[in-house]
Every structure is written in structure tokens, then in C-alpha cells.
Design an enzyme around this catalytic site. Structure first.
Site, mmCIF file in Angstrom:
data_model
loop_
_atom_site.group_PDB
_atom_site.id
_atom_site.type_symbol
_atom_site.label_atom_id
_atom_site.label_comp_id
_atom_site.label_asym_id
_atom_site.label_seq_id
_atom_site.Cartn_x
_atom_site.Cartn_y
_atom_site.Cartn_z
ATOM 1 N N GLU A 140 0.707 28.164 -24.647
ATOM 2 C CA GLU A 140 0.947 27.238 -23.532
ATOM 3 C C GLU A 140 0.248 27.769 -22.293
ATOM 4 O O GLU A 140 0.110 28.984 -22.120
ATOM 5 C CB GLU A 140 2.459 27.115 -23.307
ATOM 6 C CG GLU A 140 2.888 26.330 -22.091
ATOM 7 C CD GLU A 140 2.690 24.835 -22.249
ATOM 8 O OE1 GLU A 140 1.501 24.436 -22.182
ATOM 9 O OE2 GLU A 140 3.668 24.091 -22.388
ATOM 10 N N ASP A 141 -0.176 26.858 -21.405
ATOM 11 C CA ASP A 141 -0.876 27.308 -20.207
ATOM 12 C C ASP A 141 0.066 27.904 -19.168
ATOM 13 O O ASP A 141 -0.143 29.019 -18.685
ATOM 14 C CB ASP A 141 -1.705 26.169 -19.602
ATOM 15 C CG ASP A 141 -0.870 24.920 -19.288
ATOM 16 O OD1 ASP A 141 0.305 24.865 -19.705
ATOM 17 O OD2 ASP A 141 -1.414 23.997 -18.653
ATOM 18 N N ILE A 142 1.119 27.170 -18.818
ATOM 19 C CA ILE A 142 2.011 27.627 -17.753
ATOM 20 C C ILE A 142 3.446 27.242 -18.084
ATOM 21 O O ILE A 142 3.707 26.170 -18.627
ATOM 22 C CB ILE A 142 1.580 27.021 -16.393
ATOM 23 C CG1 ILE A 142 2.436 27.572 -15.253
ATOM 24 C CG2 ILE A 142 1.598 25.502 -16.434
ATOM 25 C CD1 ILE A 142 1.896 27.221 -13.867
ATOM 26 N N ASP A 144 7.024 26.782 -16.159
ATOM 27 C CA ASP A 144 7.695 26.691 -14.864
ATOM 28 C C ASP A 144 9.168 27.042 -15.032
ATOM 29 O O ASP A 144 9.546 28.198 -14.962
ATOM 30 C CB ASP A 144 7.523 25.284 -14.285
ATOM 31 C CG ASP A 144 6.095 25.014 -13.851
ATOM 32 O OD1 ASP A 144 5.702 25.562 -12.820
ATOM 33 O OD2 ASP A 144 5.396 24.247 -14.538
ATOM 34 N N LYS A 172 5.654 30.948 -13.895
ATOM 35 C CA LYS A 172 5.921 30.762 -12.477
ATOM 36 C C LYS A 172 7.327 31.231 -12.132
ATOM 37 O O LYS A 172 8.290 30.920 -12.821
ATOM 38 C CB LYS A 172 5.754 29.287 -12.113
ATOM 39 C CG LYS A 172 5.860 28.999 -10.624
ATOM 40 C CD LYS A 172 5.661 27.526 -10.328
ATOM 41 C CE LYS A 172 4.230 27.087 -10.570
ATOM 42 N NZ LYS A 172 3.991 25.686 -10.128
ATOM 43 N N PHE A 193 1.521 25.608 -6.363
ATOM 44 C CA PHE A 193 0.861 24.603 -7.191
ATOM 45 C C PHE A 193 -0.566 25.085 -7.455
ATOM 46 O O PHE A 193 -1.407 25.065 -6.562
ATOM 47 C CB PHE A 193 0.847 23.258 -6.475
ATOM 48 C CG PHE A 193 0.475 22.100 -7.369
ATOM 49 C CD1 PHE A 193 -0.200 22.278 -8.563
ATOM 50 C CD2 PHE A 193 0.810 20.810 -6.993
ATOM 51 C CE1 PHE A 193 -0.538 21.215 -9.376
ATOM 52 C CE2 PHE A 193 0.480 19.723 -7.795
ATOM 53 C CZ PHE A 193 -0.203 19.938 -8.995
ATOM 54 N N VAL A 194 -0.821 25.536 -8.683
ATOM 55 C CA VAL A 194 -2.120 26.098 -9.010
ATOM 56 C C VAL A 194 -2.907 25.161 -9.926
ATOM 57 O O VAL A 194 -2.335 24.404 -10.711
ATOM 58 C CB VAL A 194 -1.984 27.488 -9.671
ATOM 59 C CG1 VAL A 194 -1.409 28.491 -8.692
ATOM 60 C CG2 VAL A 194 -1.138 27.419 -10.934
ATOM 61 N N ARG A 206 -9.699 20.538 -14.086
ATOM 62 C CA ARG A 206 -9.809 21.218 -15.379
ATOM 63 C C ARG A 206 -11.169 21.914 -15.517
ATOM 64 O O ARG A 206 -11.307 22.861 -16.288
ATOM 65 C CB ARG A 206 -9.604 20.232 -16.527
ATOM 66 C CG ARG A 206 -8.204 19.617 -16.590
ATOM 67 C CD ARG A 206 -7.962 18.955 -17.943
ATOM 68 N NE ARG A 206 -6.788 18.094 -17.958
ATOM 69 C CZ ARG A 206 -5.537 18.525 -18.136
ATOM 70 N NH1 ARG A 206 -5.309 19.810 -18.305
ATOM 71 N NH2 ARG A 206 -4.523 17.669 -18.148
#
Length: 224
Positions: A140-142, A144, A172, A193-194, A206
Site C-alpha cells: 500500500e502507498d500510504i 492514514d 501518517k 497532505f502529500v 502521480r
């Protein structure tokens, strides 16, 4: 908010300001839309190489059993591709053995009553029974709050995989966090917020190689 992975990831402090964009190659169409560069592309690649090595050695220690890697689209595709390239490089050049890798790609969609079910709709895997008995790595990328990942794990575990681990590039730190800790974490970042490195805002950014904080100008420019 304190890090939950001090010994397993790079912890970017709350007061970290990053690097001026003038020091990097930023696409012209994004120059007025991002703040400083928080994580340069080269640092991302170095960190992914270490995550790939950690996962590879864990699988060697687990009897060299095959690994079934699952990419969570869309944001995870660059991280997934780069991480598997580095695992494959280890497979080709490691004298102590190799690990066979198979792949799948999924997208996630919450059910309308997801608060009551605790599950999530997995799009892309036609038959989740194929996960039975497999060693699964979710990429997974991020992350939260961690709630979506916990729902995904809750759903996948019903199909009796042998093991499930999660790798995320970014975790995060947020007051809304459920406390979920992935197995492999690249960076822990402040609650900002990145965008960049496949992380998007309304499908933009992207194509930005570095990870940056989006500016207020960027939010206004690309809002729908």
C-alpha cells in the site's frame, strides 16, 4: 504524535520543513502547486531497497516458501513495482536462495454499511479463495488512520491465507489513527497532505517523482 515504529522506519519529525523545490527537477506544471520536497526520489528508492531486503530475508527464514504480493491500486503501483524489482534482483543474485513471487492487483471500495460490517469490497480478485494457504504481502502507498487496512485484513483472513503481512511506503501520524502498525514501513510522516510518487490529488501529481506537500495554490488549481 509519537511514532509507533521508531525501530522499523524513518521518522520524519513534525517540524521538518524539507528541501526547497529549486534544488530538484520539478515538472513546470507543478512548480506553483507544491511546497517543499519532503522525501526526494533517491531517498525513496534507498528506503524501498531496505524494505525489499527485509521482506526477502523474512521469507528466506520462513522456509523459502512462495510469496503472493498484492498491490493496492492506484497509489501503490510505483511502490509495488519498485519493491518487486528489488526483490527480483535479490532473487537473481543471492547465494543463499530465492523466493518465488506471484502478483495480483486490487482496488478497495467500502460497502455502504461498512461501519457495521467491518469489511471492505475488494475489486480485482475474481476469487478470493485463491489466497488459501498462501503467504500474502499487501503493498500500500500510504496508511492514514489504518481503518481501511484493518477492514481489508479482516476480509482477507476469512479466506485462510497461511500468513499476511503489510508493507506501506508512508504511515501518517494522525490523532485519528486506529493504532494499526504495518509490518514494513518506509517513512512515518506528519499529518500533512502529500503528493507525488503516485500519490495523487484528484488524479494529479502521480507523475511527480518526489514526495511533496501540496500547496494551497495546488489545492485550488486542481480541485474538482
Amino acid at each position: 504524535m509519537a511514532s509507533l515504529n521508531l525501530d522499523r522506519c524513518i521518522n520524519i519529525p513534525e517540524d521538518y520543513e524539507g528541501y526547497q523545490t529549486s534544488l530538484f527537477c520539478i515538472p513546470n506544471h507543478y512548480e506553483d502547486s507544491v511546497g517543499n520536497v519532503l522525501i526526494p526520489y533517491g531517498m525513496i528508492q534507498d528506503r524501498i531497497e531496505k524494505l525489499a531486503r527485509d521482506a526477502f530475508y523474512d521469507m528466506l527464514a520462513n522456509g523459502r516458501e512462495p510469496l503472493h504480493a498484492i498491490c493496492v491500486l492506484k497509489g501503490g503501483y510505483k511502490f509495488f513495482s519498485d519493491m518487486l524489482d528489488k526483490v527480483n534482483s535479490l532473487n537473481s543474485n543471492h547465494s543463499e536462495g530465492s523466493v518465488q513471487v506471484s502478483v495480483d492487483f486490487i482496488r478497495l471500495k467500502s460497502y455502504e454499511n461498512d461501519q457495521s460490517s467491518g469489511e471492505i469490497n475488494i475489486i480485482g480478485l475474481d476469487n478470493l479463495d485463491c489466497l488459501k494457504g498462501k503467504n500474502v504481502l499487501i503493498v500500500e502507498d500510504i496508511i492514514d488512520t489504518g481503518r481501511t487496512m484493518k477492514k481489508l485484513l479482516n476480509t482477507i483472513m476469512k479466506y485462510n491465507p497461511k500468513s499476511v503481512k503489510v508493507a506501506c511506503l508512508l504511515r501518517k501520524r494522525t490523532p485519528l489513527s486506529s493504532g494499526y502498525i504495518p509490518d514494513y514501513v518506509g517513512f512515518e510522516i506528519p499529518d500533512k497532505f502529500v503528493v507525488g510518487y503516485a500519490l495523487d490529488y484528484n488524479e494529479y501529481f502521480r507523475d511527480l517523482m518526489h514526495i511533496c506537500e501540496i500547496s494551497q495554490r495546488g489545492i485550488e488549481k486542481y480541485k474538482q
